[in-house]
Design a protein around this motif. Structure first.
Motif, mmCIF file in Angstrom:
data_model
loop_
_atom_site.group_PDB
_atom_site.id
_atom_site.type_symbol
_atom_site.label_atom_id
_atom_site.label_comp_id
_atom_site.label_asym_id
_atom_site.label_seq_id
_atom_site.Cartn_x
_atom_site.Cartn_y
_atom_site.Cartn_z
ATOM 1 N N GLY A 91 43.385 -38.458 -3.930
ATOM 2 C CA GLY A 91 43.838 -37.608 -2.830
ATOM 3 C C GLY A 91 43.086 -37.802 -1.533
ATOM 4 O O GLY A 91 43.476 -37.248 -0.507
ATOM 5 N N GLY A 92 42.015 -38.569 -1.545
ATOM 6 C CA GLY A 92 41.319 -38.866 -0.303
ATOM 7 C C GLY A 92 39.813 -38.757 -0.358
ATOM 8 O O GLY A 92 39.142 -39.086 0.618
ATOM 9 N N GLN A 93 39.255 -38.341 -1.474
ATOM 10 C CA GLN A 93 37.807 -38.166 -1.529
ATOM 11 C C GLN A 93 37.043 -39.443 -1.855
ATOM 12 O O GLN A 93 35.824 -39.463 -1.764
ATOM 13 N N PHE A 164 50.558 -43.431 -3.706
ATOM 14 C CA PHE A 164 50.261 -42.003 -3.680
ATOM 15 C C PHE A 164 49.059 -41.699 -2.787
ATOM 16 O O PHE A 164 49.062 -40.718 -2.052
ATOM 17 N N THR A 165 48.034 -42.541 -2.854
ATOM 18 C CA THR A 165 46.854 -42.285 -2.014
ATOM 19 C C THR A 165 47.209 -42.418 -0.537
ATOM 20 O O THR A 165 46.669 -41.697 0.301
ATOM 21 N N LEU A 166 48.110 -43.321 -0.201
ATOM 22 C CA LEU A 166 48.555 -43.445 1.193
ATOM 23 C C LEU A 166 49.294 -42.186 1.637
ATOM 24 O O LEU A 166 49.085 -41.704 2.753
ATOM 25 N N LEU A 167 50.139 -41.646 0.767
ATOM 26 C CA LEU A 167 50.828 -40.391 1.080
ATOM 27 C C LEU A 167 49.813 -39.263 1.262
ATOM 28 O O LEU A 167 49.921 -38.469 2.203
ATOM 29 N N CYS A 168 48.841 -39.187 0.376
ATOM 30 C CA CYS A 168 47.814 -38.138 0.442
ATOM 31 C C CYS A 168 47.015 -38.201 1.744
ATOM 32 O O CYS A 168 46.610 -37.180 2.288
ATOM 33 N N ARG A 169 46.786 -39.389 2.225
ATOM 34 C CA ARG A 169 45.957 -39.593 3.417
ATOM 35 C C ARG A 169 46.774 -39.620 4.705
ATOM 36 O O ARG A 169 46.223 -39.811 5.786
#
Length: 180
Positions: A91-93, A164-169
């Protein structure tokens, strides 16, 4: 046990021991729960070698759930905590360069702990704003369905995690995805 600079080296040694002699986790004096929880904490460290070593530990540990009773027990009790840490990282951490490592953990959970993962991932992603406030409920639902369907193709899971990580960020469809 102190979590510090040498933690990643400890993780690597633990990983090698697990690969060579998984029955070490049957030793009565080994607190498997404490080792598991420390490895989850190490996933949140800023140092890439520590995170990679911890991810490697979990990808070796999770396949042992069925054959090593203490491992199965700790995964049942604390596996949700591991999933939350992985989703927070995605998710971005954590650095985007580590996403393949986190995808490996998701793949191992899906392959070896499917019934548990299917419950945990749906519960975790129901929380508003988790793992990112940028995600819609539909995007989270799509991700969980995609992950749960892919139990064979590790490369595909890595692609899903990267997307998904790109969407989260908030980076999906931007120039920042070109180097990814």
């Amino acid at each position: 046990m102190v979590l510090g600079v040498g933690w990643w080296a400890y993780q690597l040694h633990l990983l090698q021991a697990l690969k060579r002699k998984p029955d070490l986790f049957l030793c009565e004096r080994l607190d498997v729960k404490a080792v598991f929880q420390c490895a989850v904490l190490a996933l949140k460290f800023p140092e890439a070698p520590t995170v990679k070593a911890s991810c490697g530990f979990f990808t070796e540990l999770l396949p042992r759930c069925g054959e090593v009773e203490p491992v199965g027990k700790v995964v049942q009790e604390d596996g949700r905590m591991l999933l939350i840490a992985v989703l927070e990282a995605i998710g971005g951490q954590a650095s985007r360069s580590l996403m393949d490592c986190f995808a490996d953990i998701l793949f191992a959970l899906n392959k070896h702990c499917f019934s548990l993962l299917s419950v945990w991932i749906k519960e975790a992603l129901q929380s508003p704003g988790f793992p990112s406030a940028r995600l819609s409920p539909e995007q989270k639902d799509t991700f969980s369905q995609q992950i749960l369907r892919e139990r064979v193709n590790k490369r595909r899971v890595k692609e899903m995690v990267k997307e998904f990580t790109l969407l989260c960020r908030g980076l999906h469809g931007t120039d920042y995805t070109a180097d990814y």
